[in-house]
Design an enzyme around this catalytic site. Structure first.
Site, PDB file in Angstrom:
ATOM      1  N   PRO A  29      11.406   2.538   2.013  1.00 23.78           N
ATOM      2  CA  PRO A  29      10.523   1.380   2.176  1.00 23.78           C
ATOM      3  C   PRO A  29       9.166   1.639   1.538  1.00 23.78           C
ATOM      4  O   PRO A  29       8.829   2.774   1.191  1.00 23.78           O
ATOM      5  CB  PRO A  29      10.415   1.228   3.690  1.00 23.78           C
ATOM      6  CG  PRO A  29      10.716   2.588   4.225  1.00 23.78           C
ATOM      7  CD  PRO A  29      11.704   3.204   3.277  1.00 23.78           C
ATOM      8  N   CYS A  30       8.387   0.583   1.378  1.00 20.23           N
ATOM      9  CA  CYS A  30       7.115   0.715   0.680  1.00 20.23           C
ATOM     10  C   CYS A  30       6.211   1.706   1.402  1.00 20.23           C
ATOM     11  O   CYS A  30       6.327   1.927   2.613  1.00 20.23           O
ATOM     12  CB  CYS A  30       6.436  -0.646   0.527  1.00 20.23           C
ATOM     13  SG  CYS A  30       5.568  -1.216   1.989  1.00 20.23           S
ATOM     14  N   LEU A  31       5.295   2.291   0.668  1.00 17.56           N
ATOM     15  CA  LEU A  31       4.445   3.346   1.208  1.00 17.56           C
ATOM     16  C   LEU A  31       3.549   2.860   2.341  1.00 17.56           C
ATOM     17  O   LEU A  31       3.105   3.661   3.168  1.00 17.56           O
ATOM     18  CB  LEU A  31       3.587   3.948   0.091  1.00 17.56           C
ATOM     19  CG  LEU A  31       4.334   4.767  -0.957  1.00 17.56           C
ATOM     20  CD1 LEU A  31       3.372   5.230  -2.054  1.00 17.56           C
ATOM     21  CD2 LEU A  31       5.024   5.967  -0.318  1.00 17.56           C
ATOM     22  N   SER A  91       4.399   1.437   4.872  1.00 20.04           N
ATOM     23  CA  SER A  91       5.090   1.636   6.145  1.00 20.04           C
ATOM     24  C   SER A  91       4.796   3.003   6.748  1.00 20.04           C
ATOM     25  O   SER A  91       5.237   3.297   7.865  1.00 20.04           O
ATOM     26  CB  SER A  91       6.597   1.482   5.959  1.00 20.04           C
ATOM     27  OG  SER A  91       7.111   2.512   5.127  1.00 20.04           O
TER      28      SER A  91
END
Length: 286
Positions: free
Chosen positions: A181-183, A185
């Site tokens: 998931p995107c950073l 998160s």
């Protein structure tokens, strides 16, 4: 198992996915390069050929190596692939990191993709949301739905495990790729997100992967880096890693302190503050 190599339930879902795309004139895929959106892109290009377009949103929350993966995988699939910049960090509703941060991320994404799709003559935008995602806290799903995006994997009820099984059956070599998931998160809700903080998290995770640790998270809590690994790898990690060098590297990236989470890696752990249970995730194959 059926003659096709798939169990009857999964074979039926695969047919439903093919049937989903068959009547569409042209389709644009919100394509991150993750296993879910890549499976969507694979089936779309198999059914629609050059009438399918994969578009990747590029921002500081996307690791450069994940962008490279997306490019490589799109080329391997033979699908047309483009990149667009998104500016979610410019929105304080996102950068302040509220509990519904993902709503504003997906709003920015689909507010960028929808006009692009219409301008290019693509009446449909689809994403890689799967059936399991509907059971998790995912405020971004609402933002996508409000903008007319559809989620074929979720519509046919394909689980995360089934995504991997179908990807393996279709010969996709990245079928067991860890979720990424995107950073953003990696930050507790309420902690402001900046490009500098995203960069130091990304550098920390990249460093650990170069040492051979594949499934992990570096959580950023203030000036502390909290490393999460699958529970069964914690002891071997401590035994194998040169800890002083690791600490020095992370401090060079901008962290003051480095810790190891003894509970181990669990997706969604930061959602505990919402009263939600994280998903135990001790294997690269989720």
């Amino acid at each position: 198992m059926t003659d096709s190599g798939l169990n009857p339930v999964l074979a039926a879902k695969y047919q439903q996915l093919q049937a989903f795309f068959a009547p569409l004139d042209r389709v644009l895929i919100a394509y991150s390069g993750g296993i879910d959106s890549t499976l969507v892109a694979k089936i779309a290009v198999d059914v629609l050929g050059d009438l399918a377009l994969a578009v990747t949103a590029v921002s500081p929350s996307l690791l450069p190596e994940d962008l490279e993966d997306a490019r490589h995988q799109a080329a391997a699939l033979g699908i047309a692939h483009e990149e667009v910049s998104t500016q979610e960090l410019d929105n304080p509703n996102y950068s302040s990191n509220p509990v519904n941060r993902c709503y504003f991320c997906k709003s920015e994404l689909h507010d960028t993709l929808k006009p692009l799709a219409l301008d290019r003559g693509y009446p449909y935008v689809v994403d890689g949301v799967n059936g399991d995602d509907l059971q998790d806290y995912r405020p971004g799903i609402q933002a996508a739905q409000e903008r007319g995006a559809r989620s074929p994997l979720a519509e046919v009820g394909l689980s995360k495990l089934e995504v991997r099984q179908l990807s393996q059956y279709l010969g996709l070599p990245w079928w067991d790729k860890p979720a990424q998931p995107c950073l953003s998160s990696r930050f507790p809700y309420g902690e402001a997100i900046t490009p500098e903080k995203l960069q130091r998290v990304g550098r920390g995770e990249r460093y650990l992967r170069t040492l051979g640790w594949r499934n992990l998270r570096v959580r950023s809590v203030g000036d502390t880096a909290r490393i999460e690994l699958p529970p069964d790898q914690i002891q071997s990690f401590v035994a194998a890693i040169d800890l002083p060098n690791l600490v020095a590297a992370f401090q060079d990236y901008g962290f003051l302190f480095v810790t190891l989470d003894l509970e181990g890696f669990q997706s969604g752990k930061l959602n505990r503050v919402l009263g939600l249970s994280p998903t135990v995730n001790s294997s690269p194959v989720e």
